[in-house]
Design a protein around this motif. Structure first.
Motif, mmCIF file in Angstrom:
data_model
loop_
_atom_site.group_PDB
_atom_site.id
_atom_site.type_symbol
_atom_site.label_atom_id
_atom_site.label_comp_id
_atom_site.label_asym_id
_atom_site.label_seq_id
_atom_site.Cartn_x
_atom_site.Cartn_y
_atom_site.Cartn_z
ATOM 1 N N ALA A 52 0.808 -1.218 0.000
ATOM 2 C CA ALA A 52 0.000 0.000 0.000
ATOM 3 C C ALA A 52 0.843 1.270 0.000
ATOM 4 C CB ALA A 52 -0.926 0.004 1.206
ATOM 5 N N GLY A 53 2.081 1.187 0.466
ATOM 6 C CA GLY A 53 2.950 2.355 0.533
ATOM 7 C C GLY A 53 4.385 1.925 0.687
ATOM 8 N N CYS A 54 5.305 2.862 0.432
ATOM 9 C CA CYS A 54 6.720 2.522 0.517
ATOM 10 C C CYS A 54 7.555 3.739 0.841
ATOM 11 C CB CYS A 54 7.206 1.903 -0.789
ATOM 12 S SG CYS A 54 7.115 3.011 -2.226
ATOM 13 N N GLY A 55 8.801 3.469 1.178
ATOM 14 C CA GLY A 55 9.787 4.498 1.415
ATOM 15 C C GLY A 55 11.129 3.836 1.614
ATOM 16 N N ALA A 56 12.196 4.624 1.486
ATOM 17 C CA ALA A 56 13.544 4.081 1.635
ATOM 18 C C ALA A 56 14.413 5.046 2.414
ATOM 19 C CB ALA A 56 14.164 3.822 0.268
ATOM 20 N N VAL A 57 15.449 4.490 3.024
ATOM 21 C CA VAL A 57 16.522 5.277 3.633
ATOM 22 C C VAL A 57 17.795 4.904 2.895
ATOM 23 C CG1 VAL A 57 17.879 5.718 5.706
ATOM 24 C CG2 VAL A 57 15.422 5.313 5.904
ATOM 25 N N GLN A 58 18.517 5.926 2.470
ATOM 26 C CA GLN A 58 19.783 5.685 1.786
ATOM 27 C C GLN A 58 20.870 6.558 2.385
ATOM 28 O OE1 GLN A 58 19.341 6.650 -2.362
ATOM 29 N NE2 GLN A 58 19.702 8.824 -2.047
ATOM 30 N N PRO A 59 22.139 6.162 2.200
ATOM 31 C CA PRO A 59 23.237 6.993 2.679
ATOM 32 C C PRO A 59 23.228 8.342 1.962
ATOM 33 C CG PRO A 59 24.023 4.820 2.009
ATOM 34 C CD PRO A 59 22.606 4.936 1.555
ATOM 35 N N ALA A 60 23.587 9.393 2.699
ATOM 36 C CA ALA A 60 23.730 10.713 2.086
ATOM 37 C C ALA A 60 25.177 11.165 2.265
ATOM 38 C CB ALA A 60 22.744 11.702 2.697
ATOM 39 N N LEU A 92 14.472 2.966 11.228
ATOM 40 C CA LEU A 92 15.454 2.258 10.412
ATOM 41 C C LEU A 92 16.723 3.095 10.264
ATOM 42 C CD1 LEU A 92 16.295 -0.073 8.538
ATOM 43 C CD2 LEU A 92 15.058 1.108 6.694
ATOM 44 N N ALA A 93 16.553 4.386 10.028
ATOM 45 C CA ALA A 93 17.712 5.270 9.871
ATOM 46 C C ALA A 93 18.552 5.285 11.145
ATOM 47 C CB ALA A 93 17.246 6.683 9.517
ATOM 48 N N ALA A 94 17.905 5.333 12.303
ATOM 49 C CA ALA A 94 18.635 5.311 13.576
ATOM 50 C C ALA A 94 19.388 3.986 13.719
ATOM 51 C CB ALA A 94 17.677 5.529 14.741
ATOM 52 N N GLU A 95 18.743 2.870 13.351
ATOM 53 C CA GLU A 95 19.412 1.556 13.391
ATOM 54 C C GLU A 95 20.622 1.524 12.463
ATOM 55 O OE1 GLU A 95 16.761 -1.677 12.502
ATOM 56 O OE2 GLU A 95 15.278 -0.957 13.944
ATOM 57 N N MET A 96 20.536 2.243 11.352
ATOM 58 C CA MET A 96 21.622 2.288 10.381
ATOM 59 C C MET A 96 22.740 3.226 10.836
ATOM 60 S SD MET A 96 19.249 2.364 6.912
ATOM 61 C CE MET A 96 20.573 2.403 5.695
ATOM 62 N N GLY A 97 22.533 3.916 11.952
ATOM 63 C CA GLY A 97 23.559 4.780 12.502
ATOM 64 C C GLY A 97 23.473 6.238 12.104
ATOM 65 N N TYR A 98 22.372 6.650 11.504
ATOM 66 C CA TYR A 98 22.231 8.046 11.100
ATOM 67 C C TYR A 98 21.713 8.899 12.254
ATOM 68 C CZ TYR A 98 22.871 6.152 6.451
ATOM 69 O OH TYR A 98 23.379 5.501 5.364
ATOM 70 N N ASP A 99 22.279 10.101 12.370
ATOM 71 C CA ASP A 99 21.860 11.075 13.376
ATOM 72 C C ASP A 99 20.854 12.067 12.807
ATOM 73 O OD1 ASP A 99 23.660 10.040 15.246
ATOM 74 O OD2 ASP A 99 25.267 11.357 14.561
ATOM 75 N N ARG A 100 20.790 12.139 11.481
ATOM 76 C CA ARG A 100 19.966 13.148 10.802
ATOM 77 C C ARG A 100 19.417 12.541 9.521
ATOM 78 N NH1 ARG A 100 19.674 18.740 10.845
ATOM 79 N NH2 ARG A 100 19.647 19.814 8.847
ATOM 80 N N LEU A 101 18.210 12.974 9.171
ATOM 81 C CA LEU A 101 17.616 12.582 7.900
ATOM 82 C C LEU A 101 17.303 13.829 7.090
ATOM 83 C CD1 LEU A 101 15.051 9.746 8.717
ATOM 84 C CD2 LEU A 101 17.007 9.611 7.167
ATOM 85 N N PHE A 137 11.431 21.503 -2.491
ATOM 86 C CA PHE A 137 11.635 21.933 -1.110
ATOM 87 C C PHE A 137 12.413 20.838 -0.394
ATOM 88 C CE2 PHE A 137 7.290 24.187 -1.414
ATOM 89 C CZ PHE A 137 7.853 25.267 -2.061
ATOM 90 N N CYS A 138 13.436 21.232 0.340
ATOM 91 C CA CYS A 138 14.256 20.283 1.088
ATOM 92 C C CYS A 138 14.023 20.456 2.583
ATOM 93 C CB CYS A 138 15.734 20.463 0.745
ATOM 94 S SG CYS A 138 16.106 20.093 -0.987
ATOM 95 N N TYR A 139 14.037 19.329 3.280
ATOM 96 C CA TYR A 139 13.775 19.293 4.719
ATOM 97 C C TYR A 139 14.805 18.400 5.393
ATOM 98 C CZ TYR A 139 9.215 21.367 3.817
ATOM 99 O OH TYR A 139 8.214 22.217 3.440
ATOM 100 N N ALA A 140 14.985 18.604 6.701
ATOM 101 C CA ALA A 140 15.877 17.752 7.486
ATOM 102 C C ALA A 140 15.348 17.654 8.912
ATOM 103 C CB ALA A 140 17.295 18.319 7.489
ATOM 104 N N LYS A 141 15.762 16.575 9.580
ATOM 105 C CA LYS A 141 15.361 16.352 10.968
ATOM 106 C C LYS A 141 16.489 15.633 11.690
ATOM 107 C CE LYS A 141 11.832 14.047 13.772
ATOM 108 N NZ LYS A 141 10.559 13.269 13.724
ATOM 109 N N ASP A 142 16.821 16.135 12.883
ATOM 110 C CA ASP A 142 17.782 15.445 13.737
ATOM 111 C C ASP A 142 17.062 14.294 14.424
ATOM 112 O OD1 ASP A 142 19.942 17.105 13.113
ATOM 113 O OD2 ASP A 142 19.396 18.554 14.669
ATOM 114 N N LEU A 143 17.692 13.141 14.461
ATOM 115 C CA LEU A 143 17.074 11.955 15.042
ATOM 116 C C LEU A 143 17.475 11.740 16.495
ATOM 117 C CD1 LEU A 143 17.446 9.475 12.067
ATOM 118 C CD2 LEU A 143 15.449 10.850 12.707
ATOM 119 N N ARG A 144 18.536 12.379 16.937
ATOM 120 C CA ARG A 144 19.014 12.162 18.313
ATOM 121 C C ARG A 144 18.983 13.433 19.113
ATOM 122 N NH1 ARG A 144 22.054 6.977 17.760
ATOM 123 N NH2 ARG A 144 22.048 6.636 15.561
#
Length: 144
Positions: A52-60, A92-101, A137-144
């Protein structure tokens, strides 16, 4: 609804991605697909055994990940699937070790903009291929 990780070769995921690009072409006209990193990890929201829906996290860059391919099929919208997917992608991003998305969306997608802003994403300077693109439009969010 359940959210599961699926490989990019999954048929349900591929159908969602194709539908997403079809909508983008309707909104913005034909343009090239942005690349998805080979290490991207995809989540799929499954409702009644249908994707029904999808999304991905990739390295930046560094400890920043990027959300790509967020999409919910029209018949499943308005049920909180996008919000659930976004939360799962953040986990998932936090599990992958990312501090920000970070992520990019278009000006003709007010529902996506409202979702991201209500989930704590803040407008940020354009990055990568989006620099100089006024319709993005670009957005960001700190995860920690």
């Amino acid at each position: 609804m359940r959210i599961v990780e699926r490989p990019v070769t999954d048929a349900g995921l591929a159908a969602l991605i194709d539908a997403a690009f079809g909508e983008l072409v309707e909104k913005y006209g034909p343009e090239g697909r942005s690349a998805v990193h080979a290490e991207a990890r995809f989540l799929v929201a499954v409702v009644d055994d249908l994707a029904a829906g999808c999304g991905a996290v990739q390295p930046a860059e560094g400890t920043t990940g990027e959300i790509k391919r967020m999409y919910v099929a029209p018949g499943h919208r308005g049920r909180g699937i996008a919000r659930s997917l976004l939360k799962a992608l953040e986990g998932l991003a936090a599990e992958m070790g990312y501090d920000r998305l970070r992520l990019a969306t278009g000006f003709r997608q007010p529902e996506a903009i409202a979702l991201y802003e209500s989930a704590g994403y803040a407008a940020t300077a354009p990055y990568g291929r989006y620099v100089g693109e006024p319709q993005v439009f670009c957005y960001a969010k700190d995860l920690r």
